[in-house]
Design a protein around this motif. Structure first.
Motif, PDB file in Angstrom:
ATOM      1  N   ASP A 138       0.824  -1.202   0.000  1.00 54.31           N
ATOM      2  CA  ASP A 138       0.000   0.000   0.000  1.00 54.31           C
ATOM      3  C   ASP A 138       0.863   1.258   0.000  1.00 54.31           C
ATOM      4  OD1 ASP A 138       0.988  -0.498   2.487  1.00 54.31           O
ATOM      5  OD2 ASP A 138      -0.922  -0.352   3.545  1.00 54.31           O
ATOM      6  N   VAL A 139       1.949   1.254   0.782  1.00 58.47           N
ATOM      7  CA  VAL A 139       2.870   2.397   0.770  1.00 58.47           C
ATOM      8  C   VAL A 139       3.548   2.508  -0.595  1.00 58.47           C
ATOM      9  CG1 VAL A 139       4.910   3.396   1.866  1.00 58.47           C
ATOM     10  CG2 VAL A 139       3.210   2.212   3.253  1.00 58.47           C
ATOM     11  N   PHE A 140       3.854   1.376  -1.205  1.00 61.79           N
ATOM     12  CA  PHE A 140       4.483   1.366  -2.528  1.00 61.79           C
ATOM     13  C   PHE A 140       3.576   2.025  -3.567  1.00 61.79           C
ATOM     14  CE2 PHE A 140       5.105  -0.809  -6.610  1.00 61.79           C
ATOM     15  CZ  PHE A 140       6.447  -0.547  -6.838  1.00 61.79           C
ATOM     16  N   ILE A 141       2.277   1.728  -3.526  1.00 60.00           N
ATOM     17  CA  ILE A 141       1.339   2.319  -4.483  1.00 60.00           C
ATOM     18  C   ILE A 141       1.245   3.825  -4.276  1.00 60.00           C
ATOM     19  CG2 ILE A 141      -1.108   2.389  -5.109  1.00 60.00           C
ATOM     20  CD1 ILE A 141      -1.195  -0.621  -4.536  1.00 60.00           C
ATOM     21  N   PHE A 142       1.271   4.265  -3.022  1.00 55.99           N
ATOM     22  CA  PHE A 142       1.239   5.706  -2.770  1.00 55.99           C
ATOM     23  C   PHE A 142       2.515   6.382  -3.261  1.00 55.99           C
ATOM     24  CE2 PHE A 142       2.418   9.176   0.198  1.00 55.99           C
ATOM     25  CZ  PHE A 142       1.453  10.095  -0.188  1.00 55.99           C
ATOM     26  N   ARG A 143       3.665   5.743  -3.077  1.00 53.35           N
ATOM     27  CA  ARG A 143       4.918   6.319  -3.560  1.00 53.35           C
ATOM     28  C   ARG A 143       4.958   6.392  -5.088  1.00 53.35           C
ATOM     29  NH1 ARG A 143       6.219   8.913   0.840  1.00 53.35           N
ATOM     30  NH2 ARG A 143       6.897   7.594   2.571  1.00 53.35           N
ATOM     31  N   CYS A 144       4.242   5.496  -5.757  1.00 51.15           N
ATOM     32  CA  CYS A 144       4.201   5.516  -7.220  1.00 51.15           C
ATOM     33  C   CYS A 144       3.253   6.576  -7.766  1.00 51.15           C
ATOM     34  CB  CYS A 144       3.769   4.148  -7.741  1.00 51.15           C
ATOM     35  SG  CYS A 144       4.928   2.818  -7.380  1.00 51.15           S
ATOM     36  N   CYS A 145       2.588   7.334  -6.885  1.00 48.35           N
ATOM     37  CA  CYS A 145       1.643   8.388  -7.292  1.00 48.35           C
ATOM     38  C   CYS A 145       0.429   7.801  -8.010  1.00 48.35           C
ATOM     39  CB  CYS A 145       2.319   9.435  -8.153  1.00 48.35           C
ATOM     40  SG  CYS A 145       3.737  10.220  -7.371  1.00 48.35           S
ATOM     41  N   PHE A 146      -0.019   6.617  -7.592  1.00 48.84           N
ATOM     42  CA  PHE A 146      -1.240   6.031  -8.117  1.00 48.84           C
ATOM     43  C   PHE A 146      -2.441   6.299  -7.223  1.00 48.84           C
ATOM     44  CE2 PHE A 146       1.482   2.602 -10.321  1.00 48.84           C
ATOM     45  CZ  PHE A 146       1.597   3.404 -11.453  1.00 48.84           C
ATOM     46  N   PHE A 292       5.065  18.269  -3.695  1.00 49.50           N
ATOM     47  CA  PHE A 292       5.246  17.014  -2.966  1.00 49.50           C
ATOM     48  C   PHE A 292       5.165  15.800  -3.882  1.00 49.50           C
ATOM     49  CE2 PHE A 292       3.233  20.208  -0.296  1.00 49.50           C
ATOM     50  CZ  PHE A 292       4.056  20.246   0.794  1.00 49.50           C
ATOM     51  N   LEU A 293       5.035  16.013  -5.193  1.00 50.14           N
ATOM     52  CA  LEU A 293       4.887  14.907  -6.133  1.00 50.14           C
ATOM     53  C   LEU A 293       6.268  14.427  -6.561  1.00 50.14           C
ATOM     54  CD1 LEU A 293       2.487  13.479  -7.575  1.00 50.14           C
ATOM     55  CD2 LEU A 293       2.968  14.906  -9.530  1.00 50.14           C
ATOM     56  N   PHE A 294       6.627  13.215  -6.175  1.00 50.22           N
ATOM     57  CA  PHE A 294       7.935  12.658  -6.515  1.00 50.22           C
ATOM     58  C   PHE A 294       7.836  11.135  -6.474  1.00 50.22           C
ATOM     59  CE2 PHE A 294       7.764  12.725  -1.973  1.00 50.22           C
ATOM     60  CZ  PHE A 294       8.464  11.613  -1.560  1.00 50.22           C
ATOM     61  N   VAL A 295       8.828  10.490  -7.067  1.00 51.44           N
ATOM     62  CA  VAL A 295       8.932   9.028  -7.062  1.00 51.44           C
ATOM     63  C   VAL A 295      10.314   8.678  -6.528  1.00 51.44           C
ATOM     64  CG1 VAL A 295       8.917   6.933  -8.452  1.00 51.44           C
ATOM     65  CG2 VAL A 295       7.361   8.807  -9.017  1.00 51.44           C
ATOM     66  N   PRO A 296      10.423   7.840  -5.485  1.00 52.10           N
ATOM     67  CA  PRO A 296      11.748   7.486  -4.946  1.00 52.10           C
ATOM     68  C   PRO A 296      12.617   6.771  -5.967  1.00 52.10           C
ATOM     69  CG  PRO A 296       9.992   6.912  -3.402  1.00 52.10           C
ATOM     70  CD  PRO A 296       9.325   7.286  -4.691  1.00 52.10           C
ATOM     71  N   ILE A 299      12.207   2.857  -7.072  1.00 53.52           N
ATOM     72  CA  ILE A 299      10.974   2.451  -7.752  1.00 53.52           C
ATOM     73  C   ILE A 299      11.074   2.846  -9.217  1.00 53.52           C
ATOM     74  CG2 ILE A 299       8.476   2.770  -7.887  1.00 53.52           C
ATOM     75  CD1 ILE A 299       8.471   3.334  -4.906  1.00 53.52           C
ATOM     76  N   GLU A 300      10.682   1.938 -10.085  1.00 53.43           N
ATOM     77  CA  GLU A 300      10.633   2.207 -11.523  1.00 53.43           C
ATOM     78  C   GLU A 300       9.168   2.162 -11.946  1.00 53.43           C
ATOM     79  OE1 GLU A 300      12.342   3.326 -15.050  1.00 53.43           O
ATOM     80  OE2 GLU A 300      13.404   2.939 -13.171  1.00 53.43           O
ATOM     81  N   VAL A 301       8.622   3.324 -12.331  1.00 55.27           N
ATOM     82  CA  VAL A 301       7.194   3.461 -12.611  1.00 55.27           C
ATOM     83  C   VAL A 301       6.976   3.601 -14.112  1.00 55.27           C
ATOM     84  CG1 VAL A 301       5.087   4.749 -12.073  1.00 55.27           C
ATOM     85  CG2 VAL A 301       6.913   4.609 -10.385  1.00 55.27           C
ATOM     86  N   ILE A 323      14.708   7.147   2.024  1.00 49.55           N
ATOM     87  CA  ILE A 323      13.442   6.996   2.727  1.00 49.55           C
ATOM     88  C   ILE A 323      12.725   8.344   2.712  1.00 49.55           C
ATOM     89  CG2 ILE A 323      12.336   6.415   4.910  1.00 49.55           C
ATOM     90  CD1 ILE A 323      13.620   4.026   3.672  1.00 49.55           C
ATOM     91  N   PRO A 324      11.585   8.470   2.035  1.00 46.60           N
ATOM     92  CA  PRO A 324      10.872   9.759   2.042  1.00 46.60           C
ATOM     93  C   PRO A 324      10.300  10.038   3.428  1.00 46.60           C
ATOM     94  CG  PRO A 324      10.152   8.360   0.215  1.00 46.60           C
ATOM     95  CD  PRO A 324      10.946   7.496   1.146  1.00 46.60           C
TER      96      PRO A 324
END
Length: 370
Positions: A138-146, A292-296, A299-301, A323-324
């Motif tokens: 769930d945290v991964f999906i949020f980090r991907c901006c989905f 605040f929109l970024f991708v760590p 992660i490859e989106v 770590i954001p």
């Protein structure tokens, strides 16, 4: 567990969300009056109170929906890295002894290494306490901006709108392994849905005037009212025509004065053409979310396919942490939170406890490193 009022402005606890109230709380914690509460250099709080306040702030952002007992047992690393700076030992003359013994090259290398460490400083390894939380799907999906928030990402997983390696997955507590691919149903992503049509002020005013006129006159309309309406419509048409001619003259004068500036009409026409194109995918960004929109980096989106790959585990190096977090990765808040959790390290895990552990995927091969 997650609080009832997660965006309360009184406490101003930052969360994983782009809600306007949460962004306001982030501003208060970074630039507003709440900054004084996290400045522990000159405070009357005891050491216990400082550690508790830091732990509360950090846990509110990193997994407030995880029970504290579960977090300490399963999501906290068994061995926490030491964030405290190394103490210099008085009377340490090992470098002088090596140079006196004739090993000048070794002494020179040791001096260069110590100087480089002092220049770079320590790596912000304290933020790696939350590396296991960042592996959650769930945290991964949020980090991907989905998703707009981590809570919405949890709902996407539970409702069956997420695929893990091509298979439907509904466990939001799963921790990903390097190489796992997560896909989200495009129909469930709010960014890709068109915004609801909002009525303009002019249309609302015309509707209100029409309602009042119908209430007064009823269903029957007299011939006098028709004549007056025709006369008023003619007057408005003439006034609009004259106004359009004046606007054209003004625009021509402006273009003659400043020919280098682009015309606003051309920009509006381009936007209208883009809006009419049915092949384009709408992307509606939430308000005030662009900073605040970024991708760590781990992660490859792929936004065209609404999928992402968890490439590797997050790392940290001197001056940078993957770590954001809304707090300084090597600041007082993270260090005091580390001191709090260093006292409550997780105990040895038995086989019965391991059977109740949340799903944790392990990589079959070596992890990918970019």
């Amino acid at each position: 567990m997650r609080d009832a009022n997660i965006y309360a402005t009184r406490r101003a606890l930052p969360r994983m969300s782009w809600h306007p109230r949460n962004l306001y709380n982030l501003w208060r914690r970074s630039l507003g009056k709440k900054v004084r509460e996290t400045d522990f250099t000159n405070t009357t709080k005891t050491l216990f109170q400082q550690r508790w306040a830091a732990k509360q702030l950090v846990r509110a952002y990193h997994g407030d929906f995880i029970n504290e007992k579960i977090f300490k047992r399963w999501y906290l690393p068994a061995t926490l890295p030491d964030v405290r700076p190394r103490k210099r030992i008085a009377g340490d003359d090992s470098i002088d002894l090596t140079s006196w013994a004739g090993r000048t090259r070794t002494a020179k290398r040791e001096k260069e290494r110590l100087a480089e460490e002092e220049a770079k400083g320590l790596a912000p390894v304290g933020s790696l306490m939350f590396a296991e939380v960042e592996r959650r799907i769930d945290v991964f999906i949020f980090r991907c901006c989905f998703a707009h928030s981590v809570y919405e990402a949890r709902r996407l997983v539970i409702h069956g709108d997420v695929l893990l390696n091509g298979k439907k997955h509904q466990n939001a507590n799963t921790r990903l392994a390097p190489g796992d691919m997560v896909s989200v149903n495009p129909k469930a992503i709010r960014f890709l849905q068109p915004l609801p049509e909002t009525k303009s002020e002019e249309s609302e005013a015309t509707e209100a005037s029409s309602e009042t006129s119908t209430e007064k006159t009823g269903n029957e309309v007299t011939s006098e009212a028709k004549a007056e309406s025709e006369a008023s419509s003619k007057e408005t048409a003439e006034s609009q025509a004259s106004a359009s001619e004046e606007d054209l003259e003004d625009s021509e004068n402006e273009t003659e004065k400043a020919p280098s500036k682009p015309r606003r009409t051309e920009q509006l026409s381009i936007l209208a053409e883009l809006a009419k194109d049915p092949n384009l995918t709408p992307f509606n960004l939430p308000k005030y979310a662009s900073p605040f929109l970024f991708v760590p980096a781990y992660i490859e989106v792929s936004f065209p396919t609404c999928s992402a790959v968890y490439v590797r585990h997050p790392t940290a190096r001197p001056g940078y942490s993957e770590i954001p977090t809304p707090f300084d990765a090597d600041g007082e808040v993270v260090r005091l939170a580390w001191e709090w959790y260093s006292r409550v390290r997780p105990r040895m895990r038995s086989k019965s406890q391991l059977a109740r552990m949340p799903e944790r995927r392990e990589s079959k091969g070596p992890s990918l490193v970019l």
